[in-house]
Write a protein that holds these residues in place. Structure first.
Motif, PDB file in Angstrom:
ATOM      1  N   THR A   1       0.854  -1.182   0.000  1.00  0.00           N
ATOM      2  CA  THR A   1       0.000   0.000   0.000  1.00  0.00           C
ATOM      3  C   THR A   1       0.892   1.235   0.000  1.00  0.00           C
ATOM      4  N   GLU A   2       0.748   2.085  -1.014  1.00  0.00           N
ATOM      5  CA  GLU A   2       1.624   3.244  -1.164  1.00  0.00           C
ATOM      6  C   GLU A   2       0.835   4.446  -1.661  1.00  0.00           C
ATOM      7  N   LEU A   3       1.318   5.635  -1.298  1.00  0.00           N
ATOM      8  CA  LEU A   3       0.801   6.887  -1.838  1.00  0.00           C
ATOM      9  C   LEU A   3       1.955   7.861  -1.932  1.00  0.00           C
ATOM     10  N   SER A   4       2.160   8.420  -3.101  1.00  0.00           N
ATOM     11  CA  SER A   4       3.259   9.348  -3.322  1.00  0.00           C
ATOM     12  C   SER A   4       2.718  10.637  -3.928  1.00  0.00           C
ATOM     13  N   VAL A   5       3.284  11.749  -3.505  1.00  0.00           N
ATOM     14  CA  VAL A   5       2.887  13.065  -3.993  1.00  0.00           C
ATOM     15  C   VAL A   5       4.144  13.843  -4.350  1.00  0.00           C
ATOM     16  N   LYS A   6       4.123  14.524  -5.490  1.00  0.00           N
ATOM     17  CA  LYS A   6       5.221  15.398  -5.890  1.00  0.00           C
ATOM     18  C   LYS A   6       4.653  16.718  -6.392  1.00  0.00           C
ATOM     19  N   GLY A   7       5.270  17.801  -5.978  1.00  0.00           N
ATOM     20  CA  GLY A   7       4.896  19.114  -6.471  1.00  0.00           C
ATOM     21  C   GLY A   7       6.127  19.843  -6.965  1.00  0.00           C
ATOM     22  N   THR A   8       5.978  20.576  -8.063  1.00  0.00           N
ATOM     23  CA  THR A   8       7.093  21.309  -8.654  1.00  0.00           C
ATOM     24  C   THR A   8       6.664  22.740  -8.935  1.00  0.00           C
TER      25      THR A   8
ATOM     26  N   SER B   1      15.820  12.197   2.379  1.00  0.00           N
ATOM     27  CA  SER B   1      15.787  12.046   3.837  1.00  0.00           C
ATOM     28  C   SER B   1      16.155  10.627   4.231  1.00  0.00           C
ATOM     29  N   ASP B   2      16.719  10.479   5.426  1.00  0.00           N
ATOM     30  CA  ASP B   2      17.148   9.158   5.884  1.00  0.00           C
ATOM     31  C   ASP B   2      15.983   8.194   6.058  1.00  0.00           C
ATOM     32  N   ASP B   3      14.802   8.737   6.374  1.00  0.00           N
ATOM     33  CA  ASP B   3      13.661   7.844   6.590  1.00  0.00           C
ATOM     34  C   ASP B   3      12.993   7.411   5.284  1.00  0.00           C
ATOM     35  N   GLY B   4      13.481   7.936   4.156  1.00  0.00           N
ATOM     36  CA  GLY B   4      12.951   7.517   2.863  1.00  0.00           C
ATOM     37  C   GLY B   4      11.643   8.155   2.459  1.00  0.00           C
ATOM     38  N   HIS B   5      11.149   9.108   3.238  1.00  0.00           N
ATOM     39  CA  HIS B   5       9.866   9.725   2.928  1.00  0.00           C
ATOM     40  C   HIS B   5      10.001  10.961   2.032  1.00  0.00           C
ATOM     41  N   TRP B   6      10.989  11.798   2.282  1.00  0.00           N
ATOM     42  CA  TRP B   6      11.086  13.089   1.618  1.00  0.00           C
ATOM     43  C   TRP B   6      12.174  13.093   0.550  1.00  0.00           C
ATOM     44  N   THR B   7      11.881  13.766  -0.569  1.00  0.00           N
ATOM     45  CA  THR B   7      12.893  14.065  -1.584  1.00  0.00           C
ATOM     46  C   THR B   7      12.712  15.518  -2.010  1.00  0.00           C
ATOM     47  N   VAL B   8      13.825  16.182  -2.270  1.00  0.00           N
ATOM     48  CA  VAL B   8      13.802  17.560  -2.755  1.00  0.00           C
ATOM     49  C   VAL B   8      14.830  17.672  -3.873  1.00  0.00           C
ATOM     50  N   GLY B   9      14.445  18.293  -4.968  1.00  0.00           N
ATOM     51  CA  GLY B   9      15.367  18.481  -6.085  1.00  0.00           C
ATOM     52  C   GLY B   9      15.318  19.903  -6.607  1.00  0.00           C
ATOM     53  N   LEU B  10      16.477  20.505  -6.789  1.00  0.00           N
ATOM     54  CA  LEU B  10      16.598  21.839  -7.375  1.00  0.00           C
ATOM     55  C   LEU B  10      17.414  21.707  -8.648  1.00  0.00           C
ATOM     56  N   HIS B  11      16.849  22.149  -9.783  1.00  0.00           N
ATOM     57  CA  HIS B  11      17.500  21.928 -11.070  1.00  0.00           C
ATOM     58  C   HIS B  11      17.497  23.197 -11.904  1.00  0.00           C
ATOM     59  N   GLY B  12      18.635  23.437 -12.553  1.00  0.00           N
ATOM     60  CA  GLY B  12      18.762  24.530 -13.508  1.00  0.00           C
ATOM     61  C   GLY B  12      19.121  23.966 -14.865  1.00  0.00           C
ATOM     62  N   LYS B  13      18.381  24.358 -15.890  1.00  0.00           N
ATOM     63  CA  LYS B  13      18.591  23.857 -17.252  1.00  0.00           C
ATOM     64  C   LYS B  13      18.988  25.008 -18.173  1.00  0.00           C
ATOM     65  N   ASN B  14      19.886  24.716 -19.099  1.00  0.00           N
ATOM     66  CA  ASN B  14      20.341  25.704 -20.081  1.00  0.00           C
ATOM     67  C   ASN B  14      20.771  26.982 -19.355  1.00  0.00           C
ATOM     68  N   LEU B  15      21.706  26.822 -18.444  1.00  0.00           N
ATOM     69  CA  LEU B  15      22.067  27.926 -17.553  1.00  0.00           C
ATOM     70  C   LEU B  15      22.670  29.116 -18.291  1.00  0.00           C
ATOM     71  N   THR B  16      23.252  28.915 -19.446  1.00  0.00           N
ATOM     72  CA  THR B  16      23.806  30.040 -20.213  1.00  0.00           C
ATOM     73  C   THR B  16      22.776  30.641 -21.165  1.00  0.00           C
ATOM     74  N   ASP B  17      21.538  30.150 -21.100  1.00  0.00           N
ATOM     75  CA  ASP B  17      20.420  30.686 -21.877  1.00  0.00           C
ATOM     76  C   ASP B  17      20.715  30.687 -23.381  1.00  0.00           C
ATOM     77  N   GLU B  18      21.175  29.548 -23.884  1.00  0.00           N
ATOM     78  CA  GLU B  18      21.441  29.413 -25.318  1.00  0.00           C
ATOM     79  C   GLU B  18      20.128  29.429 -26.105  1.00  0.00           C
ATOM     80  N   GLU B  19      20.157  30.061 -27.265  1.00  0.00           N
ATOM     81  CA  GLU B  19      19.028  30.061 -28.179  1.00  0.00           C
ATOM     82  C   GLU B  19      19.370  29.163 -29.359  1.00  0.00           C
ATOM     83  N   TYR B  20      18.582  28.108 -29.561  1.00  0.00           N
ATOM     84  CA  TYR B  20      18.921  27.137 -30.596  1.00  0.00           C
ATOM     85  C   TYR B  20      17.649  26.644 -31.286  1.00  0.00           C
ATOM     86  N   LEU B  21      17.756  26.506 -32.604  1.00  0.00           N
ATOM     87  CA  LEU B  21      16.639  26.095 -33.440  1.00  0.00           C
ATOM     88  C   LEU B  21      16.399  24.593 -33.350  1.00  0.00           C
TER      89      LEU B  21
END
Length: 759
Positions: free
Chosen positions: A169-176, A694-714
């Motif tokens: 029995t499991e329930l998982s929630v993620k918000g971004t 988290s050590d108890d396996g309940h919590w995860t947190v992720g911070l991500h940056g994509k295309n950090l130099t702000d390239e413009e590409y077709l």
């Protein structure tokens, strides 16, 4: 009937939602040195280091820790691979592997790269930009896969493998939350209905983001001006039944509703017919069409796995998918009806595959029977009001094209590997495919403005009598093809951790009729790709994994539109679809993993390809066709692709922190096949992320940056102009009478924060 665009997205969302895991940290902690990666590239579970196929596998842990949100980002992990969001929509995939793919997503055309979700073939590129939602892994198979996977895998295949439920029995929630107003919510749960036998999984995802840009002007009032936005919901129900350890049954239902706006392009040249200068932002546009776009998809599948005994295993995969998508594509991107194309895609497909696998000491075999039937229909209105007013003095001008391409396919295949000695093995396979296709095309001019349905724009009523009188049936035909596609290879296990292999494989893309036909014409025959490959797979002291491949391919009978004179009127030139082109490619691929320590891993891949057209025949004079291959480019295929990244684990009393980053490089590539006017210069993307478990396996947190130099590409384009030979640097207007050179771009710099909790 409503299904085909984003059907896959629903499936991926659902899959993720049905089993949102919190096992990432356990998997990461357990991985000391090089981990064993299992794949199903040959339709049976094997170590990636034992498979004599050029395959990249990206697992759930890596996907989550890198914050990979859609399939297009997986191209960064696979050399000589292009996976891009296509032109006028957010959900259509442009896929090329080793210079082989399909650029035009119109109904009736077949893809060159096969997309699979849990071994279920997704027939259309609409909806193939899948959101990555905790699938178990994504596999990219490079090179023709014609023996095991059949037609339309002449470039390769992309496979999504979803997770089996744990039974708890499991329930998982993620918000971004993130840049441009990103707000995503995903939850999933599973409940045992019969202990250790029957499980129910449910899932829901709501994915939202404001546009990267906006529609600066619109000819219609009250339109949502967001451009490149996202508004998607997905639902899923899963039943899994395992009465014994030898029998597993999964029933899936999924539905996706995507209300993201149609995507407007960036004018690379100012309009000569209206006040539409080049916008300041690459994500801004103009339009005279509604900005709404709708994708509705539903799918149902049943999978049965039966381990008959120690030698034999049986698998049945039954699936039905439906999709319906009305969309608005403004080719000219102005507020005038210069070249507007509102369209509808309407698809459904049914597939049935039976597999029988055999394995014993010294020999293993995969075999199967496959059936596929699909109806692929659509229509578009090419609204050219300005042309109608200037050339004919009419209040409008529309060319309507509509029709269906309905096909049936049956196949039988077998591929076996026999150990000649303790070190040397022989692999041989053969697939027989019989294709039948029936097509109808209606094509004609209507001297007024026409939309696909009443109410498409406020107050519009479609006059079917007028349209039926103006748009005749120009094609009603059928054809069939059959093909044997072989595979032959040798594998030499030099040591326990090093294997060399050489192989020959063939694939074909199905024959097809011209969905834009203006009169009777025969179908184009299938495209054929012959591929030769040698490779090495090696692990060194459980710290270095080095895989390398050299390949060469010959792509024959490429399907292209040619210009052919009308036999009854030499002044009229018709566009016909035919087998008029051939190309060749050769290249190399390297994939490297270094476990520098228990906490630090380094990843790198490098792809090189030299791909050129060798022959493209023009039939302007049918008696003396000429070779115009020097005017053609192999598009979406950089000569060099490369990626370098790292993954570093920091253990602390607060839990584990995992830092990762990568730099991804693509050299220059062309975007227009004929008389290329648009090339993307070389560029690189920088991505960084940090994750906490988290050590108890309940919590995860992720911070991500994509295309950090702000390239413009077709990543896509529409080009309806020509160079002016009399005035170098100037252009001749194309269809619609304007300078229509339009670009579509990859995502700008973004940041996101994801918080997950598992009950």
């Amino acid at each position: 009937m409503k299904l085909s665009n984003r059907t896959s997205c629903a499936l991926a969302v659902a899959a993720a939602l049905a089993s949102l895991p919190a096992v990432a940290q356990e998997a990461e902690k357990a991985a000391k040195g090089l981990e064993r990666i299992e794949v199903t590239a040959r339709k049976t579970v094997e170590s990636i280091q034992e498979v004599p196929v050029a395959v990249t596998s990206v697992g759930a842990v890596e996907l989550a820790e890198k914050g990979i949100s859609t399939v297009v980002e997986v191209q960064q992990m696979s050399p000589n691979t292009t996976l891009q969001k296509s032109r006028g929509t957010n959900s259509t995939l442009t896929a090329f592997i080793r210079g082989v793919g399909q650029e035009d997503p119109l109904w009736g055309y077949e893809p060159g790269v096969g997309i699979y979700v849990d071994d279920i073939y997704m027939a259309r590129p609409q909806g193939a930009v899948l959101d990555i939602l905790n699938v178990e892994r994504v596999e990219v198979l490079r090179g023709p896969q014609g023996t095991l996977y059949g037609k339309n895998t002449i470039g390769g295949a992309v496979k999504y493998v979803t997770k089996q439920m744990t039974g708890d029995t499991e329930l998982s929630v993620k918000g971004t939350v993130g840049s441009y107003g990103q707000k995503d919510l995903k939850f999933s749960g599973q409940l045992p209905l019969l202990e250790d036998k029957l499980y129910l999984g449910v899932g829901y995802a709501n994915l939202n983001r404001d546009g990267f840009g906006s529609f600066l002007t619109s000819a219609l009032d009250g339109q949502d001006r967001e451009n490149y936005n996202k508004d998607l919901q997905a639902y899923r129900l899963t039943l899994e039944y395992q009465p014994t350890t030898d029998l597993f049954v999964r029933l899936n239902y999924d539905k996706t509703e995507d209300k993201s706006n149609a995507k407007g392009g960036y004018r690379l040249l100012p309009s000569i017919l209206t006040d539409a200068p080049v916008p300041d932002s690459k994500y801004d546009s103009y339009t005279s069409l509604p900005t709404w776009n709708k994708v509705e998809n539903e799918g149902l599948s049943l999978t049965i796995d039966w381990e008959i005994n120690d030698e034999f295993a049986f698998k049945s995969i039954t699936a039905r998918r439906e999709g319906y998508s009305p969309t608005n594509i403004d080719f000219d991107n102005t507020s005038l009806r210069i070249f507007d194309v509102p369209a509808i895609y309407d698809d459904e497909q049914f597939t049935q595959e039976f597999q029988l696998n055999y394995q014993t000491d010294g020999f293993k075999m995969v075999s199967g029977l496959y059936y596929y039937t699909a109806d692929s229909c659509g229509q578009f209105e090419a609204i050219l009001d300005v042309l109608g007013q200037t050339a004919f003095g009419t209040p409008g001008l529309t060319r309507e094209v509509r029709g269906c391409s309905n096909g049936d396919s049956i196949a039988a295949y077998a591929q076996g590997t026999y150990d000649l000695t303790d070190k040397l093995s022989l692999t041989a396979g053969l697939r027989y495919t019989k294709d039948e296709k029936e097509a109808t095309v209606y094509n004609g001019l209507v001297f007024t403005t026409v939309y696909p349905e009443s109410g498409w724009v406020p107050g519009y009523v479609r006059d079917e009598n007028l349209i039926n009188a103006s748009v005749p049936k120009v094609l009603d035909d059928k054809d069939d093809w059959s093909r044997l596609t072989p595979k032959l290879g040798l594998e030499y296990q030099y040591s326990r951790d090093m294997m060399f292999y050489a192989s020959y494989g063939q694939g074909f893309k199905s024959g097809t009729f011209n969905p834009r036909a203006s009169g009777p014409e025969i179908a184009a025959d299938p495209e054929i790709v012959d591929s030769f490959e040698i490779g090495m797979k090696s692990d060194w002291n459980n710290t270095v994994r080095f895989n390398a491949t050299l390949f060469m391919l010959d792509h024959k009978d490429r399907q292209y539109i040619s210009v052919i004179p009308d036999p009854n009127d030499s002044s009229v030139l018709n566009q016909r679809l035919g087998n008029i082109g051939s190309s060749e490619a050769k290249g190399a691929e390297i994939e490297l993993t270094v476990a520098a320590s228990d906490d630090l891993k380094i990843f790198a891949n490098l792809g090189y390809i030299d791909a050129d057209f060798k022959e493209v025949l023009s039939y302007v004079d049918p008696n003396t066709p000429i070779d115009i291959s020097d005017r053609y480019s192999v598009t979406n295929t950089p000569e060099v692709t490369a990626s370098l990244g790292f993954n570093y684990t920091i253990a602390s009393s607060m839990g584990d922190f995992i830092v990762n980053g990568n730099y991804y490089y693509r050299s220059e590539y062309d975007l227009v096949e004929l008389d290329n006017l648009l090339s993307q210069d070389s560029y690189g993307l920088v991505n960084l992320g940090i994750n906490w478990y988290s050590d108890d396996g309940h919590w995860t947190v992720g911070l991500h940056g994509k295309n950090l130099t702000d390239e413009e590409y077709l990543v896509g384009n529409y080009a309806f102009i020509a160079k002016d030979p009399a005035n170098p640097g100037n252009y001749i207007p194309g269809l619609g009478g304007d300078h229509t050179l339009i670009g579509y771009y990859g995502d700008p710099r973004t940041f996101s924060l994801t918080v997950g909790y598992r009950f």
